[in-house]
Design a protein around this motif. Structure first.
Motif, mmCIF file in Angstrom:
data_model
loop_
_atom_site.group_PDB
_atom_site.id
_atom_site.type_symbol
_atom_site.label_atom_id
_atom_site.label_comp_id
_atom_site.label_asym_id
_atom_site.label_seq_id
_atom_site.Cartn_x
_atom_site.Cartn_y
_atom_site.Cartn_z
ATOM 1 N N LEU A 1 -16.787 -38.755 -6.856
ATOM 2 C CA LEU A 1 -15.898 -38.062 -5.952
ATOM 3 C C LEU A 1 -14.622 -38.889 -5.832
ATOM 4 O O LEU A 1 -14.655 -39.996 -5.317
ATOM 5 C CB LEU A 1 -16.548 -37.906 -4.573
ATOM 6 C CG LEU A 1 -17.747 -36.968 -4.459
ATOM 7 C CD1 LEU A 1 -18.318 -37.040 -3.052
ATOM 8 C CD2 LEU A 1 -17.351 -35.546 -4.795
ATOM 9 N N ALA B 1 -16.502 -31.884 -2.981
ATOM 10 C CA ALA B 1 -17.926 -31.971 -2.678
ATOM 11 C C ALA B 1 -18.605 -30.619 -2.852
ATOM 12 O O ALA B 1 -19.732 -30.537 -3.355
ATOM 13 C CB ALA B 1 -18.130 -32.489 -1.257
ATOM 14 N N GLN C 1 -20.357 -42.033 -2.362
ATOM 15 C CA GLN C 1 -19.843 -41.149 -1.316
ATOM 16 C C GLN C 1 -19.395 -41.940 -0.098
ATOM 17 O O GLN C 1 -18.340 -41.657 0.492
ATOM 18 C CB GLN C 1 -20.912 -40.132 -0.913
ATOM 19 C CG GLN C 1 -21.182 -39.071 -1.964
ATOM 20 C CD GLN C 1 -22.261 -38.092 -1.533
ATOM 21 O OE1 GLN C 1 -22.838 -38.233 -0.457
ATOM 22 N NE2 GLN C 1 -22.537 -37.119 -2.364
ATOM 23 N N ILE D 1 -19.666 -34.361 5.133
ATOM 24 C CA ILE D 1 -20.505 -33.883 4.038
ATOM 25 C C ILE D 1 -21.808 -33.250 4.535
ATOM 26 O O ILE D 1 -22.339 -32.329 3.913
ATOM 27 C CB ILE D 1 -20.821 -35.021 3.057
ATOM 28 C CG1 ILE D 1 -19.522 -35.638 2.518
ATOM 29 C CG2 ILE D 1 -21.673 -34.524 1.886
ATOM 30 C CD1 ILE D 1 -18.654 -34.667 1.749
#
Length: 201
Positions: free
Chosen positions: A81, A100, A138, A169
């Motif tokens: 990411l 995401a 992440q 998230i």
């Protein structure tokens, strides 16, 4: 490849030449097999049959189904990411949600990762790999977003990056991977505003 004298270097006798198309067929078969039967019931025999190859072709590349699956998870995580840099906390959160959402629709995330999370409770090697390949990257990205926001004065210094990860998230993972329902139009915009409001409260 050539030798210093300029003559072609021959492949050593008996050396295995691994065809990339066979390797990719096996990786695809692993995804399909995991989605169909789960990690516990998955077997090298089933993978080989689905890939249209012999078991030796699988064992030539991976020593076990565990090493195969861990390699697959690691390869998926390499995509990573990217840390957004839009110039605002809202913009960064919205960009992060977009990336995401795309990643969580990938077969590895939507079909394989939940099954491996269950297995990780019983298998520390799977737990460690998932942490290193998925959670740690992440956390690093969200921590950078939080640091940038703090430098701009949008968040207090020392804001909790783990809390930010949960707020940003967590709801998206629940919607796409657990509940498995497609978000309504404008969902990512609403989620970005809600996450920012919670972070700045």
């Amino acid at each position: 490849m050539t030798t210093p004298s300029g003559t072609p270097r021959r492949t050593p006798a008996g050396a295995a030449v691994l065809r990339e198309d066979v390797t990719e067929a096996i990786r695809t078969a692993v995804l399909e097999e995991l989605a169909a039967v789960g990690f516990a019931r998955m077997s090298i025999e089933g993978i080989a049959r689905r890939a249209g190859v012999g078991k030796t072709a699988v064992y030539r590349r991976w020593k076990s189904k565990l090493s195969l699956v861990l390699d697959l998870v690691g390869a998926f995580a390499v995509q990573g990411l990217p840390a957004p840099a839009t110039g605002s906390l809202h913009g960064d959160v919205r960009a992060l949600l977009e990336v995401a959402a795309h990643a969580l629709r990938h077969p590895v995330a939507s079909q394989v990762i939940p099954d491996l999370l269950v297995e990780s409770v019983r298998n520390p090697e799977i737990a460690d790999t998932l942490k290193a390949a998925l959670l740690d990257p992440q956390q690093g990205v969200v921590a950078q977003v939080v640091r940038s926001a703090a430098e701009r004065g949008e968040l207090p210094a020392g804001a909790d990056a783990d809390r930010a990860l949960d707020l940003v998230i967590g709801p998206l993972y629940w919607r796409l991977v657990v509940v498995r329902t497609e978000p309504p139009k404008g969902y990512l915009d609403d989620l970005a505003r809600s996450a920012v409001a919670a972070l700045t409260a």
